[in-house]
Design a protein around this motif. Structure first.
Motif, mmCIF file in Angstrom:
data_model
loop_
_atom_site.group_PDB
_atom_site.id
_atom_site.type_symbol
_atom_site.label_atom_id
_atom_site.label_comp_id
_atom_site.label_asym_id
_atom_site.label_seq_id
_atom_site.Cartn_x
_atom_site.Cartn_y
_atom_site.Cartn_z
ATOM 1 N N CYS A 20 2.973 -21.935 -20.659
ATOM 2 C CA CYS A 20 2.421 -22.927 -19.730
ATOM 3 C C CYS A 20 2.863 -24.327 -20.164
ATOM 4 O O CYS A 20 2.704 -24.703 -21.327
ATOM 5 C CB CYS A 20 0.900 -22.828 -19.727
ATOM 6 S SG CYS A 20 0.098 -24.127 -18.788
ATOM 7 N N CYS A 23 -0.562 -26.495 -21.209
ATOM 8 C CA CYS A 23 -1.380 -26.247 -22.402
ATOM 9 C C CYS A 23 -0.621 -25.490 -23.491
ATOM 10 O O CYS A 23 -1.160 -25.271 -24.575
ATOM 11 C CB CYS A 23 -2.651 -25.482 -22.037
ATOM 12 S SG CYS A 23 -2.398 -23.739 -21.670
ATOM 13 N N CYS A 35 -1.577 -19.971 -15.191
ATOM 14 C CA CYS A 35 -2.012 -20.012 -16.586
ATOM 15 C C CYS A 35 -3.415 -19.409 -16.675
ATOM 16 O O CYS A 35 -4.283 -19.754 -15.889
ATOM 17 C CB CYS A 35 -2.013 -21.451 -17.095
ATOM 18 S SG CYS A 35 -2.633 -21.583 -18.786
ATOM 19 N N ASN A 37 -5.509 -19.664 -19.252
ATOM 20 C CA ASN A 37 -6.406 -20.405 -20.142
ATOM 21 C C ASN A 37 -7.455 -21.111 -19.283
ATOM 22 O O ASN A 37 -7.107 -21.978 -18.482
ATOM 23 C CB ASN A 37 -5.573 -21.421 -20.935
ATOM 24 C CG ASN A 37 -6.430 -22.293 -21.834
ATOM 25 O OD1 ASN A 37 -7.659 -22.173 -21.857
ATOM 26 N ND2 ASN A 37 -5.784 -23.176 -22.569
ATOM 27 N N CYS A 40 -7.445 -24.921 -18.996
ATOM 28 C CA CYS A 40 -6.204 -25.581 -18.575
ATOM 29 C C CYS A 40 -6.220 -25.807 -17.073
ATOM 30 O O CYS A 40 -6.587 -24.914 -16.308
ATOM 31 C CB CYS A 40 -5.013 -24.694 -18.971
ATOM 32 S SG CYS A 40 -3.417 -25.332 -18.400
HETATM 33 ZN ZN LIG Z 1 -2.104 -23.704 -19.351
#
Ligand SMILES: [Zn+2]
Lengths: 141, 396
Positions: A20, A23, A35, A37, A40
């Motif tokens: 990504c 992040c 992504c 996360n 993020c």
């Molecule tokens: Zn990310």
């Protein structure tokens, strides 16, 4: 079958993941959609090669023939293969894979170094199905 | 305490390889639970089925399938799938309906007729399915993951294969006392050691089998229970259905890799530990309050892992806890008094419900030769493929 999971030959063979841009989270198998996360806001996902070497997190083997969709020839006696879960330090990820043929659990130890190489999953009349395999480097520091 | 529901009835169909359909097992378990509750099927306002996965629709619409077999009577219906956590999610759905006032009495049913051999993914070429991929690309069966966990424990904590075998010795002795268990024979450590290696270092007798089986519960509001004259019912005080926290850094079935911790630090506790913590927080109890635990012993080594994840001991101390006898009958915290999956085998949608059946009988003091004296608080722990937490806390 798993397009874009690995690339290259010989010493240039690597697993391919994505990272990504926002992040720096790494994904294998590759995540091209978004992504994952939760902290993020989301960024573009770029393809990256993963480290070729890592250390054994754990290992086991498969003494019985796995069911379909694993492809084996039921006419041939079952040859167990070894599975190794490998920690890649830079990516802080653990990746499971088969060991190269001939490597048994007796050849392995948690913490030992292994490297990724190209291998053959199986072949039929028309196609050789390539995959990644882990091979001990002989270093056990 | 608000948020509690009563367990009015518990029932099972004996587990084994019976070769019949899952509906038969589920209906038998449901009728047993209703009889245990002293209720008629017509008294039930809602039925929740834990789904089995078979070709064709009926397995995926378990709630209505059981309702049809029992006789359509217009009850509210739901069907839930969460792999091995299906039963716990069925209990969660039933509890939510009761607490929301949507139903006074809910029947929860899970049953399965498992195919022989390894579990395998549904057919067809499905490279977008992680479960299909781990078989196709790696040949990674469920036992190979259990083997990875077991080997890791040996390397990190010093567990031995003899420790693992002692889990089987303990659980088989308890299964021998349980009329619903598939395996009713005590197993010795020598027999474990003499069984074939399936996934090094685990042997056949370290790994649970697949089985047919069914389990059911009748849940109600506390007010309904009181109206029925049940003044001190077993109560469900928590149902944990949490997902992991990113990055999940312990290789989990059916994944080929973990999440990367390159960009975000992993939580200090593992996913399995977070399942238990959520249950403890919801119930307002801790591991020190437990009278017993029913944990998901897919392998002998995994039972030791659960000791730590439930907080019964510190990290790496699971084998020590076992060796001390703390988790055996008469110990400080007996685990898997039912005999566990070691004695039952897996009947996926039924097993989390069956765990609550055992807690119910134990908390009522009706567990016969398996009875834990003065049992007041019990926990179940389980984990569903693809990130489904599953733990239930029941009290009396
Ligand atoms: Zn990310």
């Amino acid at each position: 079958m798993v397009a874009g999971w690995f690339a290259g030959d010989g010493d240039d063979f690597t697993l391919l993941g994505t990272r990504c841009s926002a992040c720096a989270s790494v994904f294998f198998p590759r995540e091209d959609g978004w992504c994952r996360n939760p902290g993020c806001a989301g960024g573009d996902l770029a393809e990256i090669p993963l480290s070729r070497r890592g250390r054994v997190w754990s290992y086991t083997d498969s003494r019985y023939r796995p069911p379909s969709p694993y492809v084996t020839d039921p006419e041939l006696p079952w040859e167990p293969y070894t599975l190794i879960a490998v920690e890649l330090a830079a990516e802080r990820i653990v990746v499971l894979g088969q060991a190269v043929p001939g490597v048994t659990v007796a050849d392995l130890a948690v913490g030992a170094e292994v490297e990724v190489v190209a291998g053959v999953l199986h072949e039929d009349g028309e196609t050789v199905w390539t995959t990644w395999q882990w091979r001990p480097t002989g270093v056990t520091a | 305490m608000t948020g509690e529901v009563a367990v009015l009835g518990a029932g099972m169909h004996p587990w084994g390889k019976w070769g019949r359909g899952f509906v038969e097992y589920g209906v038998a378990a449901a009728r047993a639970a209703l009889a245990d509750a002293g209720l008629e099927w017509r008294d039930v306002g809602s039925i929740v089925g834990a789904d089995t996965v078979r070709g064709g629709y009926p397995g995926y619409v378990a709630g209505a399938t059981f309702a049809r077999a029992l006789g359509w009577q217009g009850a509210r219906v739901a069907s839930v799938y969460a792999a091995c956590a299906s039963g716990a999610q069925a209990v969660a759905a039933a509890r939510a309906q009761i607490l929301a006032g949507l139903a006074d009495v809910v029947l929860v049913v899970g049953a399965d007729a498992a195919p022989k051999g390894f579990f395998r993914p549904a057919g067809g070429d499905r490279p977008d399915d992680p479960d299909w991929l781990r078989f196709r690309v790696l040949g990674a069966t469920n036992p190979t993951y259990f083997g990875l966990y077991a080997r890791r424990r040996m390397a990190v904590h010093g567990d031995t294969v003899e420790d693992f075998a002692q889990v089987k010795v303990k659980n088989s002795a308890l299964g021998a006392l349980n009329p619903y268990a598939r395996y009713r024979k005590r197993v010795s450590a020598d027999e474990v050691a003499a069984s074939a290696v399936v996934a090094d270092p685990l042997r056949l007798l370290d790994i649970c089998a697949t089985s047919d089986g069914g389990a059911a519960l009748v849940l109600s509001s506390l007010e309904f229970a009181r109206r029925r004259g049940v003044t001190e019912p077993v109560r469900i005080r928590a149902v944990s259905t949490v997902t992991p926290t990113y990055p999940n850094t312990v290789l989990d079935l059916p994944d080929i890799a973990t999440d990367s911790a390159a960009a975000a630090e992993p939580a200090t506790e593992t996913f399995r530990a977070s399942i238990a913590r959520a249950a403890y927080e919801e119930a307002g109890v801790g591991p020190e309050d437990l009278s017993l635990a029913e944990v998901y012993d897919l392998s002998t080594a995994l039972e030791l892992q659960w000791y730590e994840d439930l907080g019964l001991c510190g990290e790496g101390e699971g084998a020590k806890l076992l060796r001390e006898g703390a988790t055996a009958p008469g110990g400080r915290i007996p685990v898997n008094m039912s005999g566990g999956l070691a004695s039952f085998g897996e009947a996926v949608p039924a097993q989390a419900i069956a765990q609550v059946c055992e807690l119910t009988w134990q908390l009522r003091g009706e567990a016969g030769d398996r009875q834990v004296e003065h049992a007041r608080v019990g926990i179940t722990a389980n984990q569903g493929l693809f990130g489904h937490g599953s733990a239930v806390i029941a009290v009396r």
